[in-house]
Motif scaffolding. Structure first.
Motif, PDB file in Angstrom:
ATOM      1  N   MET A 152       0.848  -1.191   0.000  1.00 23.15           N
ATOM      2  CA  MET A 152       0.000   0.000   0.000  1.00 23.15           C
ATOM      3  C   MET A 152       0.883   1.239   0.000  1.00 23.15           C
ATOM      4  N   ALA A 153       0.389   2.270  -0.624  1.00 24.29           N
ATOM      5  CA  ALA A 153       1.093   3.545  -0.653  1.00 24.29           C
ATOM      6  C   ALA A 153       1.043   4.184   0.730  1.00 24.29           C
ATOM      7  N   GLN A 154       1.754   5.259   0.875  1.00 21.05           N
ATOM      8  CA  GLN A 154       1.775   5.976   2.145  1.00 21.05           C
ATOM      9  C   GLN A 154       0.362   6.415   2.519  1.00 21.05           C
ATOM     10  N   ILE A 155       0.062   6.354   3.798  1.00 20.56           N
ATOM     11  CA  ILE A 155      -1.230   6.797   4.315  1.00 20.56           C
ATOM     12  C   ILE A 155      -1.258   8.321   4.265  1.00 20.56           C
ATOM     13  N   THR A 156      -2.371   8.884   3.774  1.00 25.02           N
ATOM     14  CA  THR A 156      -2.524  10.335   3.685  1.00 25.02           C
ATOM     15  C   THR A 156      -3.751  10.761   4.476  1.00 25.02           C
ATOM     16  N   LYS A 157      -3.976  12.059   4.538  1.00 24.93           N
ATOM     17  CA  LYS A 157      -5.142  12.575   5.271  1.00 24.93           C
ATOM     18  C   LYS A 157      -6.452  12.134   4.642  1.00 24.93           C
TER      19      LYS A 157
ATOM     20  N   LEU B 290      -7.051   0.072   8.970  1.00 28.94           N
ATOM     21  CA  LEU B 290      -7.212  -1.019   9.933  1.00 28.94           C
ATOM     22  C   LEU B 290      -7.202  -2.378   9.247  1.00 28.94           C
ATOM     23  N   ASP B 291      -7.694  -2.444   8.017  1.00 30.01           N
ATOM     24  CA  ASP B 291      -7.689  -3.709   7.288  1.00 30.01           C
ATOM     25  C   ASP B 291      -6.272  -4.159   6.940  1.00 30.01           C
ATOM     26  N   ILE B 292      -5.415  -3.211   6.549  1.00 31.63           N
ATOM     27  CA  ILE B 292      -4.049  -3.593   6.145  1.00 31.63           C
ATOM     28  C   ILE B 292      -3.057  -3.548   7.291  1.00 31.63           C
ATOM     29  N   ALA B 293      -3.384  -2.795   8.340  1.00 25.22           N
ATOM     30  CA  ALA B 293      -2.456  -2.647   9.465  1.00 25.22           C
ATOM     31  C   ALA B 293      -3.230  -2.568  10.779  1.00 25.22           C
ATOM     32  N   PRO B 294      -3.799  -3.690  11.215  1.00 19.31           N
ATOM     33  CA  PRO B 294      -4.584  -3.672  12.447  1.00 19.31           C
ATOM     34  C   PRO B 294      -3.776  -3.237  13.672  1.00 19.31           C
ATOM     35  N   GLN B 295      -2.471  -3.309  13.585  1.00 18.47           N
ATOM     36  CA  GLN B 295      -1.616  -2.888  14.696  1.00 18.47           C
ATOM     37  C   GLN B 295      -1.690  -1.380  14.943  1.00 18.47           C
TER      38      GLN B 295
ATOM     39  N   ILE C 260       1.212   6.800  12.259  1.00 16.73           N
ATOM     40  CA  ILE C 260       0.606   5.682  11.534  1.00 16.73           C
ATOM     41  C   ILE C 260       1.541   5.157  10.449  1.00 16.73           C
ATOM     42  N   ASN C 261       2.134   6.062   9.687  1.00 14.47           N
ATOM     43  CA  ASN C 261       2.999   5.625   8.587  1.00 14.47           C
ATOM     44  C   ASN C 261       4.232   4.872   9.074  1.00 14.47           C
ATOM     45  N   GLN C 262       4.647   5.106  10.304  1.00 11.03           N
ATOM     46  CA  GLN C 262       5.766   4.344  10.867  1.00 11.03           C
ATOM     47  C   GLN C 262       5.361   2.896  11.163  1.00 11.03           C
ATOM     48  N   MET C 263       4.056   2.668  11.289  1.00  2.14           N
ATOM     49  CA  MET C 263       3.565   1.328  11.645  1.00  2.14           C
ATOM     50  C   MET C 263       3.054   0.513  10.462  1.00  2.14           C
TER      51      MET C 263
END
Length: 68
Positions: free
Chosen positions: A1-6, A14-19, A60-63
């Protein structure tokens, strides 16, 4: 997935990174299973909860795993 944005939908994160759930919980999003919260963008959630969107995105992007 690309970087998370606003503009990224929280449910997608949450689907790709539940952590990342604890990060959202820490800003007051205690109902992550609710359709309305899962359908919000990161920016919308930050506005509702009075959180700095840039700071949240950095955390979030660090995780989130890098795109493959």
């Amino acid at each position: 997935m690309a970087q998370i944005t606003k503009d990224t939908i929280i449910g997608d994160i949450l689907d790709i990174a539940p952590q990342t759930a604890p990060v959202f919980m820490s800003i007051g999003m205690h109902c992550l299973g609710c359709p309305s919260s899962r359908g919000e963008t990161v920016e919308q959630a930050c506005m509702v909860h009075g959180v700095d969107v840039d700071a949240l995105l950095e955390a979030i992007n660090q995780m989130v795993p890098a795109a493959q």
